[in-house]
Design a protein around this motif. Structure first.
Motif, PDB file in Angstrom:
ATOM      1  N   PRO A  43       0.858  -1.359  -0.046  1.00 13.60           N
ATOM      2  CA  PRO A  43      -0.074   0.051   0.115  1.00 13.60           C
ATOM      3  C   PRO A  43       0.804   1.519   0.169  1.00 13.60           C
ATOM      4  O   PRO A  43       1.916   1.296   0.598  1.00 13.60           O
ATOM      5  N   PHE A  44       0.306   2.320  -0.722  1.00 10.32           N
ATOM      6  CA  PHE A  44       1.029   3.533  -0.629  1.00 10.32           C
ATOM      7  C   PHE A  44      -0.191   4.647  -0.728  1.00 10.32           C
ATOM      8  O   PHE A  44      -1.394   4.364  -1.180  1.00 10.32           O
ATOM      9  N   MET A  45       0.211   5.584   0.328  1.00  7.79           N
ATOM     10  CA  MET A  45      -0.969   6.678   0.481  1.00  7.79           C
ATOM     11  C   MET A  45      -0.562   7.937   0.202  1.00  7.79           C
ATOM     12  O   MET A  45       0.420   8.407  -0.008  1.00  7.79           O
ATOM     13  N   LEU A  46      -1.677   8.695  -0.186  1.00  5.26           N
ATOM     14  CA  LEU A  46      -1.554  10.327  -0.444  1.00  5.26           C
ATOM     15  C   LEU A  46      -2.667  10.964   0.260  1.00  5.26           C
ATOM     16  O   LEU A  46      -3.864  10.547   0.035  1.00  5.26           O
ATOM     17  N   GLU A  99      -6.207  17.509  -0.087  1.00  6.28           N
ATOM     18  CA  GLU A  99      -7.384  18.107   0.733  1.00  6.28           C
ATOM     19  C   GLU A  99      -7.622  17.177   1.896  1.00  6.28           C
ATOM     20  O   GLU A  99      -6.659  16.994   2.624  1.00  6.28           O
ATOM     21  N   SER A 100      -8.861  16.983   2.022  1.00  8.92           N
ATOM     22  CA  SER A 100      -9.418  16.316   3.169  1.00  8.92           C
ATOM     23  C   SER A 100      -9.461  14.851   3.255  1.00  8.92           C
ATOM     24  O   SER A 100      -9.774  14.137   4.232  1.00  8.92           O
ATOM     25  N   THR A 101      -9.057  14.024   2.130  1.00  2.00           N
ATOM     26  CA  THR A 101      -9.387  12.723   1.820  1.00  2.00           C
ATOM     27  C   THR A 101      -8.258  12.078   1.514  1.00  2.00           C
ATOM     28  O   THR A 101      -7.092  12.505   0.922  1.00  2.00           O
ATOM     29  N   TRP A 102      -7.853  10.971   2.551  1.00  2.00           N
ATOM     30  CA  TRP A 102      -6.635  10.060   2.150  1.00  2.00           C
ATOM     31  C   TRP A 102      -6.945   9.031   0.932  1.00  2.00           C
ATOM     32  O   TRP A 102      -8.092   8.432   0.757  1.00  2.00           O
ATOM     33  N   PHE A 103      -6.092   8.852  -0.005  1.00  2.00           N
ATOM     34  CA  PHE A 103      -6.247   7.816  -0.760  1.00  2.00           C
ATOM     35  C   PHE A 103      -5.132   6.688  -0.916  1.00  2.00           C
ATOM     36  O   PHE A 103      -3.970   7.073  -0.471  1.00  2.00           O
ATOM     37  N   MET A 104      -5.362   5.558  -0.846  1.00  2.00           N
ATOM     38  CA  MET A 104      -4.489   4.415  -0.865  1.00  2.00           C
ATOM     39  C   MET A 104      -4.661   3.564  -1.990  1.00  2.00           C
ATOM     40  O   MET A 104      -5.638   3.115  -2.648  1.00  2.00           O
ATOM     41  N   THR A 136     -10.291   4.907  -0.038  1.00  2.00           N
ATOM     42  CA  THR A 136     -10.322   5.988   0.427  1.00  2.00           C
ATOM     43  C   THR A 136     -10.803   6.239   1.868  1.00  2.00           C
ATOM     44  O   THR A 136     -11.317   5.199   2.605  1.00  2.00           O
ATOM     45  N   SER A 137     -10.333   7.096   2.591  1.00  2.00           N
ATOM     46  CA  SER A 137     -10.704   7.418   4.107  1.00  2.00           C
ATOM     47  C   SER A 137     -10.671   9.009   4.381  1.00  2.00           C
ATOM     48  O   SER A 137      -9.845   9.686   3.711  1.00  2.00           O
ATOM     49  N   GLN A 138     -11.501   9.344   5.241  1.00  2.00           N
ATOM     50  CA  GLN A 138     -11.188  10.674   5.764  1.00  2.00           C
ATOM     51  C   GLN A 138     -10.330  11.026   7.035  1.00  2.00           C
ATOM     52  O   GLN A 138      -9.999  11.993   7.546  1.00  2.00           O
ATOM     53  N   ASP A 139      -9.823   9.604   7.839  1.00  2.00           N
ATOM     54  CA  ASP A 139      -9.012   9.845   8.959  1.00  2.00           C
ATOM     55  C   ASP A 139      -7.780   9.040   8.668  1.00  2.00           C
ATOM     56  O   ASP A 139      -7.008   8.898   9.614  1.00  2.00           O
ATOM     57  N   ALA A 140      -7.696   8.093   7.469  1.00  2.00           N
ATOM     58  CA  ALA A 140      -6.560   7.114   7.362  1.00  2.00           C
ATOM     59  C   ALA A 140      -6.625   5.989   8.443  1.00  2.00           C
ATOM     60  O   ALA A 140      -5.660   5.234   8.576  1.00  2.00           O
ATOM     61  N   LEU A 141      -7.833   5.990   8.894  1.00  2.00           N
ATOM     62  CA  LEU A 141      -7.928   4.769   9.980  1.00  2.00           C
ATOM     63  C   LEU A 141      -9.054   3.906   9.565  1.00  2.00           C
ATOM     64  O   LEU A 141      -8.837   2.459   9.542  1.00  2.00           O
ATOM     65  N   PRO A 149      -8.635  10.029  -8.638  1.00  2.00           N
ATOM     66  CA  PRO A 149      -7.850   8.756  -8.622  1.00  2.00           C
ATOM     67  C   PRO A 149      -8.064   7.734  -9.312  1.00  2.00           C
ATOM     68  O   PRO A 149      -7.440   6.802  -9.286  1.00  2.00           O
ATOM     69  N   LEU A 150      -8.963   7.678 -10.405  1.00  2.00           N
ATOM     70  CA  LEU A 150      -9.651   6.393 -10.939  1.00  2.00           C
ATOM     71  C   LEU A 150      -9.045   6.175 -12.420  1.00  2.00           C
ATOM     72  O   LEU A 150      -9.235   5.015 -12.672  1.00  2.00           O
ATOM     73  N   LYS A 151      -8.587   7.202 -12.993  1.00  2.00           N
ATOM     74  CA  LYS A 151      -8.028   7.005 -14.120  1.00  2.00           C
ATOM     75  C   LYS A 151      -6.641   7.437 -14.554  1.00  2.00           C
ATOM     76  O   LYS A 151      -6.113   8.562 -14.327  1.00  2.00           O
ATOM     77  N   TRP A 152      -5.676   6.464 -15.054  1.00  2.00           N
ATOM     78  CA  TRP A 152      -4.198   6.551 -15.128  1.00  2.00           C
ATOM     79  C   TRP A 152      -3.711   6.124 -16.441  1.00  2.00           C
ATOM     80  O   TRP A 152      -4.321   5.277 -16.971  1.00  2.00           O
ATOM     81  N   ASP A 153      -2.968   7.343 -17.270  1.00  2.00           N
ATOM     82  CA  ASP A 153      -2.533   7.083 -18.451  1.00  2.00           C
ATOM     83  C   ASP A 153      -0.964   6.846 -18.550  1.00  2.00           C
ATOM     84  O   ASP A 153      -0.448   7.638 -17.992  1.00  2.00           O
ATOM     85  N   PHE A 154      -0.539   5.932 -19.489  1.00  2.00           N
ATOM     86  CA  PHE A 154       0.651   5.509 -19.644  1.00  2.00           C
ATOM     87  C   PHE A 154       1.501   6.708 -20.362  1.00  2.00           C
ATOM     88  O   PHE A 154       1.101   6.897 -21.439  1.00  2.00           O
ATOM     89  N   ILE A 155       2.442   7.270 -19.695  1.00  2.00           N
ATOM     90  CA  ILE A 155       3.083   8.390 -20.444  1.00  2.00           C
ATOM     91  C   ILE A 155       4.463   8.144 -20.919  1.00  2.00           C
ATOM     92  O   ILE A 155       5.091   8.727 -21.750  1.00  2.00           O
TER      93      ILE A 155
END
Length: 315
Positions: free
Chosen positions: A78-81, A84-89, A107-112, A160-166
């Motif tokens: 797992p990696f997190m970012l 704003e107020s939301t954590w994404f893992m 996703t998480s609002q408190d990382a817990l 966080p849902l769409k990623w393009d190969f560059i």
């Protein structure tokens, strides 16, 4: 007896892989081999070298059972970012049907407390170790893609849902767990590179720009012939006066525990490091979800004296 065990194993595989997602993901952990029982937890503490499970968290926070859109065998890396107020893992989800890793998001609002969202990146080859980072208000992702013989760079077109190969950062080689960081106006990257999968060779590369000509450091390989400290084990920390790399201890078994090293000198000509005194950052607990191994950490400073990290464990 060997023949009977083989028949039983093949029968189990056929049964598990013929179940619908909802049923397959509810199989007891005992139905999986011990090396496939990876799940994700949250640790916290006063430093990135002294972390434990907080009392207000029920670990693991993410298992294969939460994966609702594919038949998952395990979750790991797992990696997190925080945006704003939301954590994404972001993490590896091993697809039981295709036998390949894909990248999932929660996703998480408190990382817990975490809510699984969906698979956000899948390729016709294995993906894992989704090293996500922000640079100049854009979001990038470098997953391990060793089956493609390259280190591939993705950019979020709809985070966080769409990623393009560059483009490829490196090609024509085996690169395991590539770990990138920014220091002294350059990009730096570690990767384990032993073509025989001995997990004992750590190389270092650097570049001026993400997709510019990446050069191997003259002191590389940094580690040669030592599986205790070669394979990267999570995000490289660049703090005010320190650079920390985390490494998997893959002896006596893959993914046994996580150690930490401070990089004391880093230039385009020199490299020095020392092992942190409290080097064993993550160790197996001996019971439960992380009883037999831990091999990944991504720590984040959330207050002046409090760190939080996503980790993984093998039960």
């Amino acid at each position: 007896m060997k023949y009977l065990k083989k028949i039983i194993k093949e029968f189990h595989y056929l049964v598990v892989n013929s179940l619908p997602v909802s049923m397959a993901n509810q199989l007891p952990l005992a139905a999986l081999s011990s090396k496939e029982r990876w799940s994700i937890g949250i640790y916290s503490g006063k430093s990135p070298f002294s972390l434990t499970a907080p009392l207000d968290v029920k670990n693991p926070v993410m298992t294969r059972r939460q994966i609702s859109d594919i038949r998952a065998r395990f979750v790991a890396d797992p990696f997190m970012l925080k945006v704003e107020s939301t954590w994404f893992m972001f993490f590896e989800v091993f697809n039981q049907s295709t036998r390949r890793g894909e990248i999932g998001c929660a996703t998480s609002q408190d990382a817990l407390n975490w809510k699984y969202e969906q698979i956000v990146l899948a390729e016709p080859f294995h993906l894992s170790y989704p090293y996500v980072f922000e640079w100049q208000n854009e979001y990038y992702l470098i997953p391990e893609s060793y089956q493609a013989n390259s280190i591939r760079l993705y950019k979020a077109s709809k985070f966080p849902l769409k990623w393009d190969f560059i483009g490829n950062i490196k090609s024509e080689g085996l690169f395991l767990d590539p770990s990138i960081f920014r220091y002294a106006d350059k990009w730096w990257m570690f990767a384990e590179t032993n073509p025989q999968f001995k997990l004992d060779t750590l190389r270092l590369y650097y570049a001026d720009d993400l997709l510019s000509n990446w050069l191997e450091h003259p002191k590389s390989p940094i580690i040669n012939g030592n599986a205790h400290i070669a394979r990267p084990g999570g995000r490289v920390l660049v703090m005010k006066d320190k650079i920390i790399r985390f490494t998997q201890d893959c002896q006596p078994d893959y993914g046994t525990q996580v150690r930490a090293f401070e990089i004391t000198e880093l230039t385009t000509t020199n490299y020095q490091e020392r092992e942190i005194e409290k080097s064993l950052v993550l160790t197996p607990s001996g019971y439960g979800w992380n009883s037999s191994g831990m091999h990944h950490i991504d720590p984040h400073l959330i207050h002046e004296d409090r760190w939080i990290a996503c980790v993984d464990g093998r039960g």
